[in-house]
Enzyme design. Structure first.
Site, PDB file in Angstrom:
ATOM      1  N   LYS A 234      39.427  46.662  40.699  1.00 54.41           N
ATOM      2  CA  LYS A 234      40.247  46.778  39.498  1.00 54.41           C
ATOM      3  C   LYS A 234      41.711  47.030  39.822  1.00 54.41           C
ATOM      4  CE  LYS A 234      36.924  47.502  35.878  1.00 54.41           C
ATOM      5  NZ  LYS A 234      36.420  48.333  34.769  1.00 54.41           N
ATOM      6  N   ARG A 268      28.866  49.389  39.548  1.00 56.54           N
ATOM      7  CA  ARG A 268      28.975  47.974  39.157  1.00 56.54           C
ATOM      8  C   ARG A 268      30.005  47.317  40.082  1.00 56.54           C
ATOM      9  NH1 ARG A 268      31.985  44.750  35.435  1.00 56.54           N
ATOM     10  NH2 ARG A 268      30.696  43.166  34.385  1.00 56.54           N
TER      11      ARG A 268
END
Length: 299
Positions: A234, A268
């Protein structure tokens, strides 16, 4: 770090999710990301084709993933809106083909009731909702089908732009939101042992917000439900390390290990093999599992 941080009290830590059983008091599940979208921030459409998506899911399970998360609509606001029927066409065939060849947990990344219902009919076990069960009817689908749910924090939800998100105390506000949405889930008839929470790193949050959430993650895991974190590649990792997409693996692994030490139990991720190795090593150091090979240091 306290024992309570390393092993927070979890509601129903031993859970059967789909065809697999997990003991979240002593185990971390690795969730592989498979996006059947043309605009995913990381894979940029590499798994958009049906055969590519199915192959990616099967490869992830072969590489040790416990769980496959299949999505057909990205969170980003920088995309064209699609209808529920098109989203179903993207995810249901992948779920059906993957379900036929593995006992791994399958979740559908959606906030739409019709998509969730179709995905469950195709073989999905869990609804992964980045909208926090705010879409009318979604909680009712989960309750009626007995599916698990991931309740995630975001301000705007998928496809909605939020300019300059601000918080007085991001961790306290995220925790308060998750507690409120879990209460809503329970009132809708979703069983406690079907609920997972996710603080939503980078979902309507800047780098400083996501770092603070990671630093104080024990305040989220203390809510009592298994905590999923979706940190993989991210922007907060890229901005912290000044790394573009494709060069964030080390930062992702470091952040994930910190999250596990603070109570996260589901990761995840995009890079399954590296994450599985990091997780198994972390579990061994914590005394949760034995080494996978016999010792050669017995002199």
């Amino acid at each position: 770090m306290s024992r309570e941080q390393l092993s927070p009290a979890i509601i129903a830590p031993v859970r059967r999710i789909g065809r697999r059983e997990f003991d979240f008091a002593r185990q971390v599940a690795v969730m592989a990301i498979v996006n059947r979208t043309p605009n995913s921030f990381h894979d940029q459409g590499r798994t958009y084709a049906l055969d590519s998506a199915v192959a990616a899911a099967r490869r992830a399970v072969d590489d040790g993933a416990d769980w496959v998360d299949i999505g057909g609509f990205a969170f980003s606001a920088a995309q064209a809106e699609i209808g529920a029927a098109e989203e179903i066409d993207r995810v249901a065939p992948v779920i059906a083909e993957v379900r036929a060849v593995t006992d791994a947990v399958i979740s559908v990344d959606t906030h739409r009731p019709d998509v969730a219902r179709a995905a469950i009919e195709a073989g999905a076990d869990v609804i992964n909702d980045t909208n926090g069960l705010r879409e009318p009817g979604l909680a009712e689908v989960a309750a009626a089908t007995g599916a698990g749910v991931v309740v995630t924090h975001s301000l705007g939800g998928p496809g909605r732009r939020v300019f300059r998100p601000s918080y007085d105390d991001v961790v306290a506000e995220v925790a308060g939101y998750l507690r409120e949405r879990v209460a809503y889930a329970l009132e809708a008839g979703i069983a406690p042992d079907k609920i997972i929470i996710d603080p939503g790193h980078d979902l309507n949050k800047n780098t400083f917000h996501s770092l603070e959430l990671t630093r104080r993650l024990e305040e989220i895991t203390a809510i009592g439900y298994p905590t999923l974190v979706a940190l993989s590649n991210k922007d907060f990792i890229g901005e912290t390390l000044d790394r573009p997409q494709g060069r964030r693996t080390e930062g992702t692994i470091a952040a994930n290990v910190v999250a596990v030490l603070k109570g996260a139990r589901i990761l995840r991720v995009h890079d399954v093999p590296a994450t599985v190795a990091a997780v198994r090593m972390t579990e061994a150091v914590l005394g949760w599992r034995a080494p996978l090979a016999p010792s050669h240091n017995l002199a």
